[in-house]
Design a protein around this motif. Sequence first.
Motif, PDB file in Angstrom:
ATOM      1  N   VAL A   1      26.694  31.788  40.565  1.00 45.61           N
ATOM      2  CA  VAL A   1      26.564  33.159  39.792  1.00 45.61           C
ATOM      3  C   VAL A   1      27.557  33.759  39.928  1.00 45.61           C
ATOM      4  CG1 VAL A   1      23.868  32.689  40.399  1.00 45.61           C
ATOM      5  CG2 VAL A   1      25.215  34.091  41.879  1.00 45.61           C
ATOM      6  N   GLY A   2      27.578  34.568  38.799  1.00 48.47           N
ATOM      7  CA  GLY A   2      28.430  35.535  38.694  1.00 48.47           C
ATOM      8  C   GLY A   2      28.010  36.740  37.700  1.00 48.47           C
ATOM      9  N   PHE A   3      28.679  38.140  37.695  1.00 53.77           N
ATOM     10  CA  PHE A   3      28.474  39.050  36.791  1.00 53.77           C
ATOM     11  C   PHE A   3      29.624  39.589  36.466  1.00 53.77           C
ATOM     12  CE2 PHE A   3      28.025  40.935  41.011  1.00 53.77           C
ATOM     13  CZ  PHE A   3      28.377  42.355  40.695  1.00 53.77           C
ATOM     14  N   ASN A   4      29.827  40.682  35.365  1.00 53.55           N
ATOM     15  CA  ASN A   4      30.846  41.438  35.232  1.00 53.55           C
ATOM     16  C   ASN A   4      30.241  42.894  34.534  1.00 53.55           C
ATOM     17  OD1 ASN A   4      30.127  40.834  32.287  1.00 53.55           O
ATOM     18  ND2 ASN A   4      32.026  39.541  31.790  1.00 53.55           N
ATOM     19  N   TYR A   5      31.054  43.753  34.611  1.00 53.65           N
ATOM     20  CA  TYR A   5      30.973  45.277  34.009  1.00 53.65           C
ATOM     21  C   TYR A   5      32.102  45.528  33.430  1.00 53.65           C
ATOM     22  CZ  TYR A   5      29.704  49.978  33.386  1.00 53.65           C
ATOM     23  OH  TYR A   5      29.685  51.301  33.190  1.00 53.65           O
ATOM     24  N   THR A   6      31.957  45.503  31.780  1.00 47.44           N
ATOM     25  CA  THR A   6      32.967  45.523  30.886  1.00 47.44           C
ATOM     26  C   THR A   6      33.153  47.055  30.230  1.00 47.44           C
ATOM     27  OG1 THR A   6      31.923  44.367  29.398  1.00 47.44           O
ATOM     28  CG2 THR A   6      33.283  43.067  30.638  1.00 47.44           C
TER      29      THR A   6
ATOM     30  N   GLU B   1      42.411  35.569  40.106  1.00 51.50           N
ATOM     31  CA  GLU B   1      41.882  36.086  41.285  1.00 51.50           C
ATOM     32  C   GLU B   1      42.520  35.487  42.757  1.00 51.50           C
ATOM     33  OE1 GLU B   1      37.124  36.686  41.034  1.00 51.50           O
ATOM     34  OE2 GLU B   1      37.670  34.546  40.629  1.00 51.50           O
ATOM     35  N   ASP B   2      42.462  36.312  43.591  1.00 53.99           N
ATOM     36  CA  ASP B   2      43.041  35.909  45.057  1.00 53.99           C
ATOM     37  C   ASP B   2      41.789  36.495  46.065  1.00 53.99           C
ATOM     38  OD1 ASP B   2      46.118  35.437  46.564  1.00 53.99           O
ATOM     39  OD2 ASP B   2      44.452  36.709  47.582  1.00 53.99           O
ATOM     40  N   LYS B   3      41.212  35.555  46.617  1.00 56.98           N
ATOM     41  CA  LYS B   3      40.262  35.783  47.373  1.00 56.98           C
ATOM     42  C   LYS B   3      40.155  34.943  48.598  1.00 56.98           C
ATOM     43  CE  LYS B   3      35.724  37.161  48.286  1.00 56.98           C
ATOM     44  NZ  LYS B   3      35.845  36.770  49.681  1.00 56.98           N
TER      45      LYS B   3
ATOM     46  N   TYR C   1      38.047  48.544  47.595  1.00 59.97           N
ATOM     47  CA  TYR C   1      36.788  48.582  48.945  1.00 59.97           C
ATOM     48  C   TYR C   1      36.871  47.055  49.455  1.00 59.97           C
ATOM     49  CZ  TYR C   1      33.762  46.835  45.239  1.00 59.97           C
ATOM     50  OH  TYR C   1      33.157  46.056  44.560  1.00 59.97           O
ATOM     51  N   ASP C   2      37.553  46.120  48.910  1.00 65.42           N
ATOM     52  CA  ASP C   2      37.158  44.958  49.535  1.00 65.42           C
ATOM     53  C   ASP C   2      38.894  44.100  49.641  1.00 65.42           C
ATOM     54  OD1 ASP C   2      36.665  42.182  50.582  1.00 65.42           O
ATOM     55  OD2 ASP C   2      35.633  41.639  48.830  1.00 65.42           O
ATOM     56  N   LYS C   3      39.205  44.302  50.902  1.00 62.02           N
ATOM     57  CA  LYS C   3      40.461  44.095  51.574  1.00 62.02           C
ATOM     58  C   LYS C   3      40.917  42.490  51.386  1.00 62.02           C
ATOM     59  CE  LYS C   3      39.539  43.518  56.303  1.00 62.02           C
ATOM     60  NZ  LYS C   3      39.697  42.086  56.396  1.00 62.02           N
ATOM     61  N   ASP C   4      39.829  41.616  51.032  1.00 61.91           N
ATOM     62  CA  ASP C   4      39.945  40.373  51.006  1.00 61.91           C
ATOM     63  C   ASP C   4      40.011  39.749  49.459  1.00 61.91           C
ATOM     64  OD1 ASP C   4      40.179  39.990  53.659  1.00 61.91           O
ATOM     65  OD2 ASP C   4      37.887  39.760  53.966  1.00 61.91           O
ATOM     66  N   TYR C   5      39.942  40.899  48.651  1.00 59.70           N
ATOM     67  CA  TYR C   5      40.025  40.334  47.300  1.00 59.70           C
ATOM     68  C   TYR C   5      41.013  41.082  46.408  1.00 59.70           C
ATOM     69  CZ  TYR C   5      38.113  39.424  42.527  1.00 59.70           C
ATOM     70  OH  TYR C   5      38.112  39.228  41.129  1.00 59.70           O
ATOM     71  N   LYS C   6      41.610  40.204  45.271  1.00 58.91           N
ATOM     72  CA  LYS C   6      42.449  40.945  44.215  1.00 58.91           C
ATOM     73  C   LYS C   6      41.982  40.322  42.936  1.00 58.91           C
ATOM     74  CE  LYS C   6      46.274  42.109  46.992  1.00 58.91           C
ATOM     75  NZ  LYS C   6      48.192  41.850  47.513  1.00 58.91           N
ATOM     76  N   GLY C   7      41.962  40.889  41.977  1.00 56.54           N
ATOM     77  CA  GLY C   7      41.626  40.276  40.718  1.00 56.54           C
ATOM     78  C   GLY C   7      41.853  41.033  39.422  1.00 56.54           C
ATOM     79  N   VAL C   8      41.642  40.295  38.224  1.00 54.20           N
ATOM     80  CA  VAL C   8      41.576  41.127  37.098  1.00 54.20           C
ATOM     81  C   VAL C   8      41.128  40.006  35.842  1.00 54.20           C
ATOM     82  CG1 VAL C   8      43.867  40.579  36.378  1.00 54.20           C
ATOM     83  CG2 VAL C   8      42.499  42.275  35.316  1.00 54.20           C
TER      84      VAL C   8
ATOM     85  N   LEU D   1      35.672  45.736  34.687  1.00 51.68           N
ATOM     86  CA  LEU D   1      35.849  46.984  35.653  1.00 51.68           C
ATOM     87  C   LEU D   1      35.645  46.415  37.051  1.00 51.68           C
ATOM     88  CD1 LEU D   1      34.723  50.055  33.746  1.00 51.68           C
ATOM     89  CD2 LEU D   1      36.951  49.348  33.926  1.00 51.68           C
ATOM     90  N   TYR D   2      34.492  45.686  37.222  1.00 55.17           N
ATOM     91  CA  TYR D   2      34.100  45.240  38.574  1.00 55.17           C
ATOM     92  C   TYR D   2      35.265  44.569  39.416  1.00 55.17           C
ATOM     93  CZ  TYR D   2      31.984  42.382  42.188  1.00 55.17           C
ATOM     94  OH  TYR D   2      31.582  41.758  43.284  1.00 55.17           O
ATOM     95  N   LYS D   3      35.789  43.705  38.699  1.00 54.95           N
ATOM     96  CA  LYS D   3      36.920  43.014  39.270  1.00 54.95           C
ATOM     97  C   LYS D   3      38.190  43.828  39.393  1.00 54.95           C
ATOM     98  CE  LYS D   3      35.871  38.064  37.815  1.00 54.95           C
ATOM     99  NZ  LYS D   3      34.614  38.343  37.333  1.00 54.95           N
ATOM    100  N   LEU D   4      38.379  44.420  38.444  1.00 50.10           N
ATOM    101  CA  LEU D   4      39.561  45.498  38.727  1.00 50.10           C
ATOM    102  C   LEU D   4      39.596  46.527  39.911  1.00 50.10           C
ATOM    103  CD1 LEU D   4      42.322  45.986  36.840  1.00 50.10           C
ATOM    104  CD2 LEU D   4      40.927  47.737  35.647  1.00 50.10           C
ATOM    105  N   THR D   5      38.201  46.932  40.141  1.00 50.83           N
ATOM    106  CA  THR D   5      38.124  48.048  41.196  1.00 50.83           C
ATOM    107  C   THR D   5      37.730  47.391  42.465  1.00 50.83           C
ATOM    108  OG1 THR D   5      35.829  48.425  40.541  1.00 50.83           O
ATOM    109  CG2 THR D   5      37.492  49.698  39.363  1.00 50.83           C
ATOM    110  N   ARG D   6      37.312  46.009  42.571  1.00 49.24           N
ATOM    111  CA  ARG D   6      36.842  45.671  43.755  1.00 49.24           C
ATOM    112  C   ARG D   6      37.885  45.572  44.912  1.00 49.24           C
ATOM    113  NH1 ARG D   6      34.438  39.340  44.347  1.00 49.24           N
ATOM    114  NH2 ARG D   6      34.130  39.551  46.614  1.00 49.24           N
ATOM    115  N   GLY D   7      38.943  45.546  44.282  1.00 48.15           N
ATOM    116  CA  GLY D   7      40.104  45.401  45.626  1.00 48.15           C
ATOM    117  C   GLY D   7      40.424  46.671  46.192  1.00 48.15           C
TER     118      GLY D   7
END
Length: 269
Positions: A240-245, A104-106, A76-83, A68-74
């Motif tokens: 480092v990285g993290f996810n919320y699934t 990812e597109d960052k 509020y962050d115009k410089d990111y798209k990802g899933v 859900l973190y990568k799915l929703t990050r786009g």
Amino acid sequence: MKHMLKYFFSIPLLFSMFLVHAQETTKTKETVPEKQKAEIQKPMAQEAITDTILPKTNRYGLRVGVDLYKLTRGFYDKDYKGVEFVGDFRLTKKYYLAAELGFEDKTTDDDRLNSTATGTYIKGGFDYNTYQNWLDMENLITIGLRGGFSTFSQQLNTYKIYNANPYWGQQTPVVSGEKYNGLTAAWLEVVMGLKAKVFNNVFVGFGVQLKLLVSNKEPGNFENLYIPGFNRTYDGNFGVGFNYTVSYFIPLYKKKVIVPELKNVSPKK
């Protein structure tokens, strides 16, 4: 005449004594089997009760979900798209095969340059569940290992020419737009996470990854500031990285849980 009366009264007395003895013998014979019968029936009744208890089973199957973190990050962050899609398959009571697949597109803005990394990645490995569940709970607290591989491109958007004597101020960024394809990277991860069952077959989870870059193919004139799947690169090869699934468990089969038998120890007299 007296002797005849004496024998006459003695015969009924002997006969009554014989009857009393016979009754006591019969009662004794009847009492022993009844007692033995009760003792035999008692364990049989206990066995019948034990047989009605259903054996405990563990469910085995495939769990699939999304980060859900990568799915929703786009949003509020115009410089990111990802899933990122996540999955695991239960092999044994404690071990799970695990994998992640993503895109990812960052765009990263550094002091000297601005570049956009676009690509896909895949990670595979295993998780070990350290949590001891109660009853039919299926929660997980895991530690695991992953091997990751990414194929991507880098587009150099703008860059700044280094000025050793900034007397006249900083120069304006130079617009490039040059794109570099066919870049790759590989890394190892130590993964720590948890998954909690919130509804029937529905789990939510959180994970943290510590990464070590093993190989990194870069463009000839600048470094990869961001690698899809690895995240931002800093000084050295660590990341480092993290996810919320949120994920859904698909049960495929069950296995009985072998419970060790308890030996009955007779109390000491």
